[in-house]
Design a protein around this motif. Structure first.
Motif, PDB file in Angstrom:
ATOM      1  N   GLU A 189     -21.910   1.185 -70.961  1.00 40.63           N
ATOM      2  CA  GLU A 189     -22.382   2.564 -71.072  1.00 40.63           C
ATOM      3  C   GLU A 189     -21.708   3.362 -72.191  1.00 40.63           C
ATOM      4  N   GLY A 190     -21.836   2.875 -73.418  1.00 35.16           N
ATOM      5  CA  GLY A 190     -21.303   3.617 -74.556  1.00 35.16           C
ATOM      6  C   GLY A 190     -19.843   3.381 -74.853  1.00 35.16           C
ATOM      7  N   GLU A 191     -19.175   2.543 -74.082  1.00 37.30           N
ATOM      8  CA  GLU A 191     -17.759   2.279 -74.287  1.00 37.30           C
ATOM      9  C   GLU A 191     -17.513   1.102 -75.238  1.00 37.30           C
ATOM     10  N   VAL A 192     -18.587   0.485 -75.719  1.00 33.23           N
ATOM     11  CA  VAL A 192     -18.426  -0.643 -76.639  1.00 33.23           C
ATOM     12  C   VAL A 192     -18.218  -0.093 -78.044  1.00 33.23           C
ATOM     13  N   THR A 193     -16.953   0.031 -78.435  1.00 30.14           N
ATOM     14  CA  THR A 193     -16.587   0.487 -79.770  1.00 30.14           C
ATOM     15  C   THR A 193     -15.961  -0.680 -80.528  1.00 30.14           C
ATOM     16  N   ALA A 240     -17.837  -2.229 -63.492  1.00 33.94           N
ATOM     17  CA  ALA A 240     -17.853  -1.351 -62.317  1.00 33.94           C
ATOM     18  C   ALA A 240     -16.808  -0.252 -62.456  1.00 33.94           C
ATOM     19  N   LEU A 241     -15.630  -0.583 -62.963  1.00 34.35           N
ATOM     20  CA  LEU A 241     -14.589   0.429 -63.165  1.00 34.35           C
ATOM     21  C   LEU A 241     -15.022   1.460 -64.205  1.00 34.35           C
ATOM     22  N   VAL A 242     -15.677   0.998 -65.267  1.00 33.57           N
ATOM     23  CA  VAL A 242     -16.169   1.917 -66.297  1.00 33.57           C
ATOM     24  C   VAL A 242     -17.221   2.855 -65.709  1.00 33.57           C
ATOM     25  N   ARG A 243     -18.098   2.320 -64.858  1.00 34.72           N
ATOM     26  CA  ARG A 243     -19.129   3.166 -64.228  1.00 34.72           C
ATOM     27  C   ARG A 243     -18.507   4.201 -63.297  1.00 34.72           C
ATOM     28  N   GLU A 244     -17.303   3.926 -62.797  1.00 36.60           N
ATOM     29  CA  GLU A 244     -16.596   4.885 -61.942  1.00 36.60           C
ATOM     30  C   GLU A 244     -15.855   5.939 -62.754  1.00 36.60           C
ATOM     31  N   GLY A 245     -15.970   5.857 -64.079  1.00 40.39           N
ATOM     32  CA  GLY A 245     -15.363   6.874 -64.923  1.00 40.39           C
ATOM     33  C   GLY A 245     -14.046   6.496 -65.561  1.00 40.39           C
ATOM     34  N   ILE A 246     -13.601   5.257 -65.386  1.00 38.55           N
ATOM     35  CA  ILE A 246     -12.343   4.818 -65.995  1.00 38.55           C
ATOM     36  C   ILE A 246     -12.645   4.296 -67.399  1.00 38.55           C
ATOM     37  N   PRO A 247     -11.996   4.817 -68.443  1.00 37.09           N
ATOM     38  CA  PRO A 247     -12.281   4.366 -69.808  1.00 37.09           C
ATOM     39  C   PRO A 247     -12.016   2.877 -69.982  1.00 37.09           C
ATOM     40  N   LEU A 248     -12.843   2.236 -70.787  1.00 35.23           N
ATOM     41  CA  LEU A 248     -12.679   0.801 -71.023  1.00 35.23           C
ATOM     42  C   LEU A 248     -11.332   0.502 -71.663  1.00 35.23           C
ATOM     43  N   THR A 249     -10.837   1.416 -72.492  1.00 32.72           N
ATOM     44  CA  THR A 249      -9.521   1.199 -73.104  1.00 32.72           C
ATOM     45  C   THR A 249      -8.439   1.096 -72.021  1.00 32.72           C
ATOM     46  N   ALA A 250      -8.546   1.927 -70.973  1.00 34.32           N
ATOM     47  CA  ALA A 250      -7.566   1.889 -69.882  1.00 34.32           C
ATOM     48  C   ALA A 250      -7.716   0.614 -69.064  1.00 34.32           C
ATOM     49  N   VAL A 251      -8.964   0.187 -68.850  1.00 35.52           N
ATOM     50  CA  VAL A 251      -9.208  -1.049 -68.095  1.00 35.52           C
ATOM     51  C   VAL A 251      -8.577  -2.231 -68.819  1.00 35.52           C
ATOM     52  N   MET A 252      -8.775  -2.311 -70.128  1.00 34.35           N
ATOM     53  CA  MET A 252      -8.241  -3.462 -70.871  1.00 34.35           C
ATOM     54  C   MET A 252      -6.729  -3.390 -71.028  1.00 34.35           C
ATOM     55  N   ALA A 253      -6.182  -2.173 -71.118  1.00 31.46           N
ATOM     56  CA  ALA A 253      -4.723  -2.046 -71.162  1.00 31.46           C
ATOM     57  C   ALA A 253      -4.110  -2.552 -69.864  1.00 31.46           C
ATOM     58  N   ALA A 254      -4.749  -2.201 -68.733  1.00 31.64           N
ATOM     59  CA  ALA A 254      -4.268  -2.700 -67.440  1.00 31.64           C
ATOM     60  C   ALA A 254      -4.435  -4.206 -67.357  1.00 31.64           C
TER      61      ALA A 254
END
Length: 209
Positions: free
Chosen positions: A100-104, A137-151
């Motif tokens: 959802e737009g987080e693919v940079t 699913a985490l991105v759809r819950e509002g968590i930025p993809l950058t934060a997901v990948m850092a975790a």
């Protein structure tokens, strides 16, 4: 070029512009004849799909640069295909839909570096269906993809340490060749301990979220 433009549903001028911007590779030349193939057509359709999803041409160019500099699927899977995780093949447009737009370009480069994504021609291969679905699913819950990948990067460090611990235990105390058979038990212990740790932390006093 005229045939390629007609097949892609765009103008010759647009094809020429994309070629000048480096969005499609140069054609194969035989004398004065320039030959375009299915790879060029697939790239044009990918550009159209990403434009429809709101990406700019500059953003698409950055994505293409990051993607082309990443490892291909043979290099990633050549290290040994996962025995339990299932790779997923995606078009660039489908990947954009997942997140959802987080693919940079930055996120794509990070995913390639971590080995989550690989390229196979015009397709993208994600190394794990489970990781893909959970991350999306985490991105759809509002968590930025950058934060997901850092975790995820931090989780990998701890996961490798846990795997080393259990491999040592299993290889030390089981007959040769039996360690792999018992890996589900190790996974169960780790999952149970993680669940209990989450319970303790999420229910800790003062956590009002």
């Amino acid at each position: 070029m005229e045939e390629l433009a007609e097949e892609a549903g765009i103008t010759v001028r647009t094809v020429r512009f994309y070629r000048e911007r480096g969005l499609i590779p140069p054609p194969r030349r035989e004398g004065r004849i320039a030959w375009y193939d299915d790879d060029h057509l697939a790239r044009l359709r990918t550009i159209a799909a990403l434009l429809e999803r709101g990406h700019t041409l500059n953003g698409i160019a950055d994505l293409a640069t990051a993607f082309e500099s990443g490892r291909d699927v043979g290099e990633v899977l050549g290290l040994g295909e996962p025995t339990e995780e299932t790779p997923v093949r995606l078009s660039p447009g489908a990947l954009a839909d997942y997140f959802e737009g987080e693919v940079t370009a930055e996120n794509l480069a990070t995913a390639l570096e971590l080995g989550y994504l690989a390229k196979d021609g015009e397709e993208i291969v994600h190394i794990s269906r489970n990781l893909l679905d959970a991350s999306a699913a985490l991105v759809r819950e509002g968590i930025p993809l950058t934060a997901v990948m850092a975790a995820s990067r931090r989780v990998r460090t701890h996961a490798e340490a846990l795997a080393e611990l259990f491999v040592e235990v299993l290889r030390t105390h089981t007959p040769q060749g039996e360690a792999d058979r018992l890996r589900p038990l190790a996974k169960t212990i780790v999952a149970a301990e993680l669940s209990m740790a989450l319970d303790r932390l999420l229910r800790a006093p003062g956590d009002d979220r």
